[in-house]
Design a protein around this motif. Structure first.
Motif, PDB file in Angstrom:
ATOM      1  N   LEU A   1      -6.531  -2.513   1.422  1.00  0.00           N
ATOM      2  CA  LEU A   1      -5.243  -3.175   1.190  1.00  0.00           C
ATOM      3  C   LEU A   1      -4.201  -2.447   2.023  1.00  0.00           C
ATOM      4  CD1 LEU A   1      -3.180  -4.998  -0.257  1.00  0.00           C
ATOM      5  CD2 LEU A   1      -3.135  -3.314  -2.118  1.00  0.00           C
ATOM      6  N   ILE A   2      -3.541  -3.170   2.921  1.00  0.00           N
ATOM      7  CA  ILE A   2      -2.561  -2.580   3.838  1.00  0.00           C
ATOM      8  C   ILE A   2      -1.210  -3.241   3.587  1.00  0.00           C
ATOM      9  CG2 ILE A   2      -1.950  -2.189   6.253  1.00  0.00           C
ATOM     10  CD1 ILE A   2      -5.036  -2.575   6.813  1.00  0.00           C
ATOM     11  N   GLU A   3      -0.210  -2.432   3.273  1.00  0.00           N
ATOM     12  CA  GLU A   3       1.132  -2.943   2.999  1.00  0.00           C
ATOM     13  C   GLU A   3       2.140  -2.199   3.870  1.00  0.00           C
ATOM     14  OE1 GLU A   3       1.304  -3.979  -1.623  1.00  0.00           O
ATOM     15  OE2 GLU A   3       0.462  -1.977  -1.228  1.00  0.00           O
ATOM     16  N   VAL A   4       3.028  -2.946   4.506  1.00  0.00           N
ATOM     17  CA  VAL A   4       4.064  -2.353   5.357  1.00  0.00           C
ATOM     18  C   VAL A   4       5.427  -2.796   4.836  1.00  0.00           C
ATOM     19  CG1 VAL A   4       4.984  -2.114   7.690  1.00  0.00           C
ATOM     20  CG2 VAL A   4       2.513  -2.409   7.339  1.00  0.00           C
ATOM     21  N   TYR A   5       6.295  -1.814   4.598  1.00  0.00           N
ATOM     22  CA  TYR A   5       7.634  -2.091   4.057  1.00  0.00           C
ATOM     23  C   TYR A   5       8.681  -1.528   4.996  1.00  0.00           C
ATOM     24  CZ  TYR A   5      11.409  -2.506   0.632  1.00  0.00           C
ATOM     25  OH  TYR A   5      12.562  -2.853  -0.009  1.00  0.00           O
ATOM     26  N   ASN A   6       9.690  -2.341   5.310  1.00  0.00           N
ATOM     27  CA  ASN A   6      10.817  -1.912   6.142  1.00  0.00           C
ATOM     28  C   ASN A   6      11.895  -1.362   5.220  1.00  0.00           C
ATOM     29  OD1 ASN A   6      13.236  -1.797   7.680  1.00  0.00           O
ATOM     30  ND2 ASN A   6      12.401  -3.262   9.145  1.00  0.00           N
ATOM     31  N   ASN A   7      12.024  -0.044   5.170  1.00  0.00           N
ATOM     32  CA  ASN A   7      13.008   0.584   4.288  1.00  0.00           C
ATOM     33  C   ASN A   7      14.438   0.304   4.726  1.00  0.00           C
ATOM     34  OD1 ASN A   7      11.223   2.413   2.455  1.00  0.00           O
ATOM     35  ND2 ASN A   7      10.473   2.767   4.527  1.00  0.00           N
ATOM     36  N   THR A   8      14.655   0.166   6.016  1.00  0.00           N
ATOM     37  CA  THR A   8      16.002  -0.081   6.522  1.00  0.00           C
ATOM     38  C   THR A   8      16.510  -1.453   6.082  1.00  0.00           C
ATOM     39  OG1 THR A   8      15.500   1.298   8.451  1.00  0.00           O
ATOM     40  CG2 THR A   8      17.424  -0.137   8.597  1.00  0.00           C
ATOM     41  N   LYS A   9      15.681  -2.460   6.229  1.00  0.00           N
ATOM     42  CA  LYS A   9      16.060  -3.823   5.842  1.00  0.00           C
ATOM     43  C   LYS A   9      15.670  -4.167   4.417  1.00  0.00           C
ATOM     44  CE  LYS A   9      15.735  -5.624  10.570  1.00  0.00           C
ATOM     45  NZ  LYS A   9      15.099  -6.641  11.454  1.00  0.00           N
ATOM     46  N   GLN A  10      14.947  -3.245   3.765  1.00  0.00           N
ATOM     47  CA  GLN A  10      14.486  -3.424   2.392  1.00  0.00           C
ATOM     48  C   GLN A  10      13.724  -4.740   2.229  1.00  0.00           C
ATOM     49  OE1 GLN A  10      17.785  -2.883  -0.327  1.00  0.00           O
ATOM     50  NE2 GLN A  10      17.885  -0.694   0.073  1.00  0.00           N
ATOM     51  N   GLU A  11      12.683  -4.876   3.063  1.00  0.00           N
ATOM     52  CA  GLU A  11      11.859  -6.076   2.995  1.00  0.00           C
ATOM     53  C   GLU A  11      10.413  -5.748   3.367  1.00  0.00           C
ATOM     54  OE1 GLU A  11      13.639  -8.775   5.761  1.00  0.00           O
ATOM     55  OE2 GLU A  11      12.709  -7.846   7.507  1.00  0.00           O
TER      56      GLU A  11
END
Length: 296
Positions: A133-143
């Protein structure tokens, strides 16, 4: 005789109309500017020039090639691919086959290609890991920008855009979860990636001289979660005859908390000890207080 002539004339006209409206082949390649390679998985929309209605859409193959058949007329080809500028190119379809090259320009940023494998040592060889399971989160844009469930391949890729901080979480049953932090032109980092075993520019696509774009290859190793595995925590020290958690120790314990949150199925046994000063009963009591302070 007149009836036969009329039927013949009708068939001739119908044949001519069919020949005029028969679709014509349109083929070509999508490739990156400066001849940096053909581009697979480019989505191309073929639209009528006047109304911009889409009449056909197709993806380029692994070699960047595409082929469609369109009636005569005026069209616009709209090509889209992640981390590339959208391209719109007008063209005409006449009597002859059309060759349509699509040159696409990369946006500033990096294309990160990663390979998953098990941790290895002198007694164990590395094995490719699939089904993660691979999840990528953009902390800057919070998405959330990418989720791959039961990913069937040991490799995956993603785009890293300037001015963003990304968190990449990788989970696989039987392994410790892996967290990767990527900073792209942010917080003083042009490109900083923490949690990757090794990283290097791609063989066919090196970083630009300005470090603004390129392809990176990374190897990510996951540690097997085995029974009785020892995890050593550094810098957990106490003052003499004390059990208070100092600032350096608190930072190390925060890492343990993060690991436990990322691996909720883990059962951990925590131990603490003293030096040889004092009697056994006193040292046992002090050790228990220190272990309890670390847990709390």
């Amino acid at each position: 005789m007149k009836k036969l002539t009329a039927i013949f004339s009708f068939l001739l006209c119908a044949s001519l109309l069919y020949a005029q409206s028969e679709p014509v082949q349109v083929e070509g390649y999508a490739y990156e500017t400066d001849n940096r390679g053909y581009l697979p998985q480019v989505q191309i929309y073929f639209m009528r020039a006047a109304s911009r209605d889409t009449v056909f859409k197709v993806f380029t193959d692994s070699a960047g090639y595409f082929s469609v058949h369109l009636p005569k007329g005026e069209y616009i080809a709209r090509a889209e691919k992640w981390i590339f500028r959208t391209l719109e190119k007008p063209f005409s379809v006449g009597d002859e086959k059309v060759f349509l090259p699509l040159e696409m320009q990369r946006l500033p940023g990096y294309w990160f290609e990663m390979t998953l494998a098990s941790e290895y040592d002198s007694t164990h060889t590395a094995e490719a890991i699939t089904g993660a399971l691979i999840e990528v989160y953009n902390n800057t844009k919070q998405e959330e920008v990418l989720v791959l469930k039961d990913h069937p391949y040991p490799t995956f890729n993603m785009a890293l855009q300037p001015g963003n901080h990304y968190t990449i979480m990788i989970r696989k049953k039987g392994y410790f979860a892996k967290r990767i932090e990527a900073y792209v032109n942010i917080e003083g980092c042009i490109l900083c990636i923490d949690g990757v075993s090794d990283i290097e520019p791609g063989v066919s696509d090196n970083l630009t001289s300005g470090l603004k774009e390129g392809t990176l290859l990374g190897n990510i190793t996951l540690t097997p979660a085995t029974l009785d595995k020892t995890l050593r925590i550094e810098n957990i020290y106490y003052d003499y005859n004390k059990w208070d958690i100092c600032e350096d120790a608190a930072r190390e314990l925060d890492k343990v908390i993060a690991m436990l949150k990322e691996n909720p199925d883990l059962i951990v046994e925590l131990g603490s000890h003293t030096d040889s000063r004092g009697n056994d009963a006193y040292n046992l009591s002090l050790s228990q207080k220190r272990a309890r302070a670390a847990v709390d």
